[in-house]
Scaffold this motif. Structure first.
Motif, PDB file in Angstrom:
ATOM      1  N   GLY A 198     -24.403  33.031  61.032  1.00  0.00           N
ATOM      2  CA  GLY A 198     -23.775  34.290  60.633  1.00  0.00           C
ATOM      3  C   GLY A 198     -23.436  35.153  61.828  1.00  0.00           C
ATOM      4  N   GLY A 199     -24.298  35.174  62.836  1.00  0.00           N
ATOM      5  CA  GLY A 199     -24.000  35.920  64.054  1.00  0.00           C
ATOM      6  C   GLY A 199     -22.803  35.364  64.796  1.00  0.00           C
ATOM      7  N   PHE A 234     -19.531  36.488  63.255  1.00  0.00           N
ATOM      8  CA  PHE A 234     -19.095  37.840  63.605  1.00  0.00           C
ATOM      9  C   PHE A 234     -18.271  37.848  64.890  1.00  0.00           C
ATOM     10  CE2 PHE A 234     -22.501  39.854  60.912  1.00  0.00           C
ATOM     11  CZ  PHE A 234     -21.612  40.567  60.119  1.00  0.00           C
ATOM     12  N   SER A 275     -13.765  35.932  58.232  1.00  0.00           N
ATOM     13  CA  SER A 275     -14.982  35.439  58.889  1.00  0.00           C
ATOM     14  C   SER A 275     -16.084  36.502  58.854  1.00  0.00           C
ATOM     15  CB  SER A 275     -14.688  35.023  60.322  1.00  0.00           C
ATOM     16  OG  SER A 275     -14.318  36.142  61.104  1.00  0.00           O
ATOM     17  N   ASP A 276     -15.716  37.785  58.898  1.00  0.00           N
ATOM     18  CA  ASP A 276     -16.725  38.844  58.797  1.00  0.00           C
ATOM     19  C   ASP A 276     -17.367  38.863  57.418  1.00  0.00           C
ATOM     20  OD1 ASP A 276     -16.273  39.584  61.394  1.00  0.00           O
ATOM     21  OD2 ASP A 276     -14.979  41.296  60.900  1.00  0.00           O
ATOM     22  N   ALA A 314     -19.651  35.944  57.215  1.00  0.00           N
ATOM     23  CA  ALA A 314     -20.837  36.196  58.034  1.00  0.00           C
ATOM     24  C   ALA A 314     -21.810  37.112  57.299  1.00  0.00           C
ATOM     25  CB  ALA A 314     -20.423  36.818  59.367  1.00  0.00           C
ATOM     26  N   ILE A 315     -21.310  38.148  56.656  1.00  0.00           N
ATOM     27  CA  ILE A 315     -22.173  39.057  55.888  1.00  0.00           C
ATOM     28  C   ILE A 315     -22.850  38.302  54.755  1.00  0.00           C
ATOM     29  CG2 ILE A 315     -22.156  41.057  54.336  1.00  0.00           C
ATOM     30  CD1 ILE A 315     -19.980  42.245  56.160  1.00  0.00           C
TER      31      ILE A 315
END
Length: 71
Positions: A6-7, A10, A17-18, A21-22
């Motif tokens: 997930g990092g 970002f 992609s954000d 990732a969240i």
């Protein structure tokens, strides 16, 4: 593994992609919290507690003699 993935998402540019990732981070943290709580619950009901049993009174004292240096 999910937190690292997930990092990294970002860092990738883009709104999609954000959001992914969240989502990955929320799922990872939720699973980590559930595993922690189950670990606490399992520790309360573990069969390996510090209760004394009948086996504790049957301890045998043993002395080990090293004879490699002697001939």
């Amino acid at each position: 593994m999910g937190i690292a993935f997930g990092g990294m998402l970002f860092i990738v540019p883009g709104i999609l992609s954000d959001f992914v990732a969240i989502f990955v981070l929320l799922v990872s943290f939720t699973l980590k919290i559930v595993a922690y709580l189950q670990g606490l619950n399992a520790a309360d009901h573990s069969e390996f507690t510090n209760t004394k049993s009948s086996c504790d009174s049957e301890i045998i004292d043993v002395e080990i003699i090293d004879i490699k240096g002697q001939k």
